[in-house]
Scaffold this motif. Structure first.
Motif, short mmCIF file in Angstrom:
data_model
loop_
_atom_site.label_atom_id
_atom_site.label_comp_id
_atom_site.label_asym_id
_atom_site.label_seq_id
_atom_site.Cartn_x
_atom_site.Cartn_y
_atom_site.Cartn_z
N SER A 1 8.44 -18.55 -49.65
CA SER A 1 8.40 -19.36 -48.43
C SER A 1 7.28 -20.40 -48.46
O SER A 1 7.26 -21.32 -47.63
N LEU A 2 6.37 -20.29 -49.42
CA LEU A 2 5.26 -21.23 -49.51
C LEU A 2 5.72 -22.56 -50.11
O LEU A 2 6.53 -22.59 -51.03
N HIS A 3 5.18 -23.65 -49.58
CA HIS A 3 5.55 -24.97 -50.09
C HIS A 3 4.92 -25.24 -51.45
O HIS A 3 5.46 -25.98 -52.27
N GLU A 4 3.75 -24.65 -51.65
CA GLU A 4 3.03 -24.87 -52.90
C GLU A 4 2.34 -23.58 -53.31
O GLU A 4 1.79 -22.86 -52.48
N ILE A 5 2.38 -23.26 -54.60
CA ILE A 5 1.70 -22.08 -55.11
C ILE A 5 0.72 -22.53 -56.20
O ILE A 5 1.12 -23.15 -57.18
N LYS A 6 -0.54 -22.22 -55.99
CA LYS A 6 -1.57 -22.60 -56.95
C LYS A 6 -1.75 -21.49 -57.99
O LYS A 6 -1.29 -20.37 -57.81
N GLU A 7 -2.44 -21.81 -59.04
CA GLU A 7 -2.70 -20.83 -60.10
C GLU A 7 -3.85 -19.89 -59.72
O GLU A 7 -3.93 -18.78 -60.23
N GLU A 8 -4.74 -20.34 -58.83
CA GLU A 8 -5.88 -19.54 -58.43
C GLU A 8 -6.14 -19.71 -56.93
O GLU A 8 -5.84 -20.77 -56.35
N TYR A 9 -6.72 -18.67 -56.32
CA TYR A 9 -7.08 -18.70 -54.90
C TYR A 9 -8.40 -17.97 -54.70
O TYR A 9 -8.70 -17.00 -55.41
N THR A 10 -9.16 -18.43 -53.72
CA THR A 10 -10.30 -17.63 -53.29
C THR A 10 -9.77 -16.56 -52.34
O THR A 10 -8.67 -16.68 -51.79
N VAL A 11 -10.55 -15.50 -52.15
CA VAL A 11 -10.15 -14.46 -51.22
C VAL A 11 -10.00 -15.05 -49.81
O VAL A 11 -9.09 -14.69 -49.06
N ARG A 12 -10.86 -16.00 -49.49
CA ARG A 12 -10.79 -16.66 -48.18
C ARG A 12 -9.45 -17.38 -48.00
O ARG A 12 -8.83 -17.31 -46.93
N GLU A 13 -8.99 -18.06 -49.05
CA GLU A 13 -7.71 -18.76 -48.99
C GLU A 13 -6.55 -17.78 -48.83
O GLU A 13 -5.58 -18.06 -48.11
N ILE A 14 -6.66 -16.62 -49.48
CA ILE A 14 -5.61 -15.61 -49.35
C ILE A 14 -5.51 -15.15 -47.91
O ILE A 14 -4.41 -14.98 -47.36
N MET A 15 -6.65 -14.95 -47.27
CA MET A 15 -6.66 -14.56 -45.86
C MET A 15 -5.99 -15.61 -44.98
O MET A 15 -5.20 -15.30 -44.10
N VAL B 1 -12.93 -16.30 -56.82
CA VAL B 1 -11.65 -16.89 -57.21
C VAL B 1 -10.82 -15.85 -57.96
O VAL B 1 -11.33 -15.18 -58.86
N VAL B 2 -9.55 -15.74 -57.59
CA VAL B 2 -8.65 -14.76 -58.20
C VAL B 2 -7.40 -15.47 -58.68
O VAL B 2 -6.85 -16.33 -57.98
N LYS B 3 -6.95 -15.15 -59.88
CA LYS B 3 -5.70 -15.74 -60.38
C LYS B 3 -4.53 -15.30 -59.52
O LYS B 3 -4.55 -14.22 -58.94
N LYS B 4 -3.50 -16.12 -59.48
CA LYS B 4 -2.37 -15.88 -58.58
C LYS B 4 -1.78 -14.49 -58.73
O LYS B 4 -1.62 -13.76 -57.74
N ASP B 5 -1.44 -14.11 -59.95
CA ASP B 5 -0.81 -12.79 -60.16
C ASP B 5 -1.75 -11.66 -59.76
O ASP B 5 -1.31 -10.64 -59.21
N ASP B 6 -3.04 -11.83 -60.04
CA ASP B 6 -4.02 -10.81 -59.65
C ASP B 6 -4.18 -10.76 -58.13
O ASP B 6 -4.41 -9.69 -57.56
N ALA B 7 -4.04 -11.93 -57.49
CA ALA B 7 -4.14 -11.98 -56.02
C ALA B 7 -2.98 -11.23 -55.38
O ALA B 7 -3.15 -10.49 -54.40
N VAL B 8 -1.78 -11.41 -55.94
CA VAL B 8 -0.61 -10.70 -55.43
C VAL B 8 -0.79 -9.20 -55.59
O VAL B 8 -0.52 -8.41 -54.68
N MET B 9 -1.28 -8.79 -56.76
CA MET B 9 -1.52 -7.38 -57.03
C MET B 9 -2.54 -6.81 -56.06
O MET B 9 -2.37 -5.73 -55.49
N MET B 10 -3.64 -7.55 -55.86
CA MET B 10 -4.70 -7.11 -54.97
C MET B 10 -4.18 -6.93 -53.54
O MET B 10 -4.47 -5.91 -52.90
N TYR B 11 -3.42 -7.88 -53.07
CA TYR B 11 -2.89 -7.79 -51.70
C TYR B 11 -1.99 -6.58 -51.55
O TYR B 11 -2.06 -5.85 -50.55
N ARG B 12 -1.14 -6.34 -52.53
CA ARG B 12 -0.22 -5.20 -52.46
C ARG B 12 -0.97 -3.87 -52.51
O ARG B 12 -0.63 -2.92 -51.80
N VAL B 13 -1.96 -3.79 -53.40
CA VAL B 13 -2.72 -2.53 -53.53
C VAL B 13 -3.47 -2.22 -52.24
O VAL B 13 -3.47 -1.10 -51.75
#
Length: 202
Positions: free
Chosen positions: A166-180, A139-151
């Motif tokens: 463009s997303l209808h809903e933004i959660k505070e945390e995501y799994t890497v699987r959800e990001i994919m 599980v990765v926090k939203k801001d960290d997930a954005v950073m990870m994807y960009r890096v």
């Protein structure tokens, strides 16, 4: 441009060009006293052949109430103030501001964007290897997930921001699987998937 331009005229020219001063082919015969140049100074084809007395700026050079030279860009600064571990430089031109943490600089309109860019620069310097230990179920926090994807993918801030909006809903945390799942078909998805390919195959 006249043969002996005033310091103010040359400073205005550099302000428009980010600190570079291109005088090639002009009829200029001398440089004004106290000229400070951020980038390169091109005097080819001019009549200046003698002493070219000017100061060449280094990254991080700052003169209070005058200018800051950072990341090869000269910005005319109105004021600076400390905010926690950051220094916020307010530009004389609206929207031309700079944030620094004493290691990195970020040019920005909003200071919050500058702080986010500094965090990205620091993460980028650490490299994608910092995420090697993650699995698809971490599980990765939203801001960290954005950073990870960009890096990992090299996606730009604006493109990433457009996707988030463009997303209808933004959660505070995501799994890497959800990001994919969310980014499938988006810029950098294939690179992101390949990075976690070992986990995908398992």
């Amino acid at each position: 441009m006249n043969n002996n331009p005033a310091l103010e005229e040359l400073n205005k020219h550099m302000e428009e060009c980010g600190g570079w001063l291109d005088l090639r082919g002009t009829q200029i015969t001398s440089l004004p006293d106290n000229l400070t140049v951020g980038g390169w100074l091109d005097l080819s084809g001019t009549q200046i052949t003698g002493n070219r007395n000017y100061k060449h700026l280094q990254n991080g050079d700052y003169v209070e109430g005058k200018y800051l030279y950072a990341d090869n860009i000269l910005v005319h600064i109105k004021k600076a103030k400390k905010a926690g571990r950051y220094t916020l430089y307010t530009g004389k031109i609206n929207g031309q501001n700079v944030v620094s943490d004493e290691t990195y600089y970020a040019h920005c309109d909003k200071f919050s964007d500058g702080i986010a860019d500094i965090a990205f620069k620091a993460a980028k310097d650490r490299g994608a290897e910092q995420y090697n230990g993650l699995t698809l179920d971490n599980v990765v926090k939203k801001d960290d997930a954005v950073m990870m994807y960009r890096v990992i993918t090299g996606a730009c801030r604006q493109g990433t921001q457009n996707f988030l909006e463009s997303l209808h809903e933004i959660k505070e945390e995501y799994t890497v699987r959800e990001i994919m799942e969310l980014t499938k078909g988006q810029y950098g998805f294939n690179t992101f998937e390949r990075f976690f390919k070992g986990e995908v195959q398992s």
